[in-house]
Scaffold this motif. Structure first.
Motif: not given
Length: 587
Positions: A36-43, A103-104, A113-117, A154-158
């Protein structure tokens, strides 16, 4: 953020990201994706974490059998459905297509790993170095999830250094209708329209929901109907919203993990207490206060001093006063019988110096009772040390002089004449006493004893004492008296075979042994006991020294004067000397 900090953070994430995607590509790839034009991530956690004990760090594989997480799967599908609904609508985001990568995140490693990706540049697997991270543009413009608090921290800190999501400026301009309502956002990205508060009811695998409250923006108002809320506890009891119950009194909170509501209760150390204004730090008690371990408050310390009113003080004072009266009475008795053979053999007028020195030591003991003052601290130990040194000097020279008269007057006549002509006995007593006087004066000037309040020895007590026992001067004076005691013991032992009326070996030896035992006992008590009655032991040791000196030297002579006047005559003493002469001639 300064450039060097940005470089450092970027470098760290580059290394981590490269390692993650080169070594664990399968663990960090999205399970579902849409361009898509804008990519959203779901964890979302589609599988459960690996709960067995690990003996070394390792990556958790998510697609394990029998680990499916139904709740995470519902969140997973809800995001997909929401984005597809927006893309299929011609009114919500016209001419814009949203994409997603889902991501699972079944574990901490998968979550990282998902956050870094998500932070990697579009089409790459690395994070580029930038002077300012505020201009950095990762491939994901926003991240939804994780729903687990620890993973979210953890995700917020990264994400924080990369300012994700401060990149969705266009969301503030969104204005669209939804189910007969208008959706708008303010400058902070918060919705301006109201919303309903929904409670989910789960009955096994089935669930339903109902509206239990609402929120409106203008005017701001939140309404919740508590009676419509069904809690899962017994009797619909409201659950406690903390992971740890409040600590009992005297226990401080030690935060365990990331959240202040999760903590361990640790008792305050002895000497500290917990002030209710600060539940995380124990406050120290004042100098005049104490507290046991785990105390919510401090208590006043008990002041310890050997008062005049205590029963043990009465016993010691009575014994010391009796000794002082005996010394005065003996001085009067010797003055009345000054010209008798017993008094002359004991030293004549030298006896009054010995009795006076013992009386001075006895008077010093009164300074150990009551609250210490500067005069008492200056005099009590120093006066005793000086008085006892004078007594020991007289005892030594008296025993030595008898040995010279009976054993060396004929063998070494020149030395005997020099000793008599130069008043050797008086000279020795004067020099020995002046030496101790100089030691005591140095002690009082250099290491001046001071009244003090001792706080460290006992946590619940304040001991009022003098500082004389902690100084080098005290040790010097005590050592000097110890040497005089040894010399008196040696000289009296040399005269053990003198005429019976002149031999003082048995009595002097006994008194000096009692002196040694009393001081050995005292220092043993000091090394093993630091209680409030240590001062009693000190007074008892001093009283024993004075009593043993008086009893060993003067009491036998008082007995002869009072009870055996038949032995206190010139004829008896001459017969004793003749008997000694015959024994020496025969040997």
């Amino acid at each position: 953020m300064s450039p060097w900090v940005a470089h450092l953070v970027s470098l760290q994430f580059s290394i981590a990201c490269c390692w993650a995607f080169s070594c664990h590509q399968s663990g960090s790839s999205p399970d579902f994706s849409l361009q898509g034009d804008y990519l959203l991530a779901g964890l979302f956690p589609l599988h459960g974490d690996y709960l067995q004990v690990r003996h070394r760090p390792q990556v958790t594989l998510c697609d394990r059998p029998d680990s499916f997480n139904g709740h995470g799967y519902h969140l997973f599908q809800a995001m997909r459905f929401g984005i597809e609904e927006i893309n299929n609508s011609t009114a919500l985001l016209p001419n814009v297509t949203l994409g997603y990568e889902l991501y699972d995140v079944c574990s901490e490693s998968a979550n990282l790993y998902a956050t870094l990706n998500m932070l990697c540049l579009p089409g790459t697997h690395h994070i580029a170095l930038q002077e300012s991270l505020s201009r950095y543009t990762p491939k994901a413009v926003a991240i939804i999830g994780p729903d687990n608090t620890n993973h979210a921290v953890t995700t917020a800190a990264v994400l924080s250094p990369f300012l994700v999501p401060l990149l969705l400026e266009q969301i503030y301009k969104v204005n669209f209708p939804l189910h007969e309502d208008t959706v708008t956002f303010d400058d902070n990205g918060d919705p301006l329209s109201g919303y309903n508060i929904i409670a989910w009811d789960w009955i096994g695998p089935k669930w339903t929901f109902r509206i239990i409250g609402s929120f409106i923006w203008s005017p701001v108002q939140l309404d919740i109907n508590n009676t419509d809320i069904r809690w899962h506890g017994k009797d619909n009891q409201v659950p406690t919203s903390v992971c740890t119950q409040d600590c009992v009194e005297g226990h401080r909170r030690v935060v365990a993990g990331f959240h202040h509501c999760c903590f361990e209760c640790v008792p305050c150390e002895a000497g500290t207490f917990l002030n209710k204004s600060d539940l995380y730090r124990c406050q120290p008690c004042g100098k005049e206060e104490w507290a046991p371990e785990g105390s919510p408050t401090c208590f006043p310390r008990t002041v310890v001093v050997l008062t005049w009113q205590e029963p043990i003080s009465w016993v010691l004072l009575a014994a010391n006063t009796l000794l002082l009266l005996l010394l005065v009475g003996t001085a009067g008795l010797f003055a009345r019988h000054l010209d008798t053979p017993v008094v002359r053999s004991a030293g004549g007028r030298l006896c009054f110096l010995m009795l006076g020195s013992l009386a001075a030591g006895s008077c010093s003991l009164y300074g150990f009772f009551g609250e210490p003052t500067l005069p008492a601290c200056l005099l009590r130990q120093a006066l005793f040390s000086l008085g006892f040194a004078v007594f020991l000097s007289c005892l030594t020279v008296r025993s030595f002089q008898l040995v010279i008269i009976f054993k060396f007057s004929t063998k070494v006549p020149r030395f005997y004449r020099a000793w008599v002509q130069n008043h050797g006995a008086g000279l020795f007593v004067m020099i020995s006493s002046v030496a101790q006087l100089l030691i005591c004066l140095t002690w009082l000037i250099v290491w001046t004893p001071q009244p003090t309040r001792e706080y460290r020895r006992f946590p619940q007590l304040v001991v009022l004492e003098c500082t004389e026992g902690n100084s080098l001067g005290f040790l010097l004076a005590f050592t000097y008296n110890g040497l005089l005691s040894v010399s008196a013991f040696a000289c009296s032992y040399l005269g053990k075979d003198l005429p019976e009326n002149y031999s003082e070996a048995k009595c002097v030896t006994f008194s000096q042994l009692l002196n040694f035992v009393s001081w050995i006992t005292f220092f043993t008590m000091v090394s093993v006991y630091q209680g409030k009655y240590l001062l009693v032991v000190n007074v008892l040791a001093l009283l024993t020294c004075l009593s043993s000196g008086f009893g060993g030297y003067f009491l036998p002579k008082c007995y002869v004067i009072l009870c055996r006047p038949d032995l206190n005559n010139t004829g008896h003493f001459q017969a004793s000397i003749l008997d000694y002469t015959r024994r020496c001639s025969s040997t």
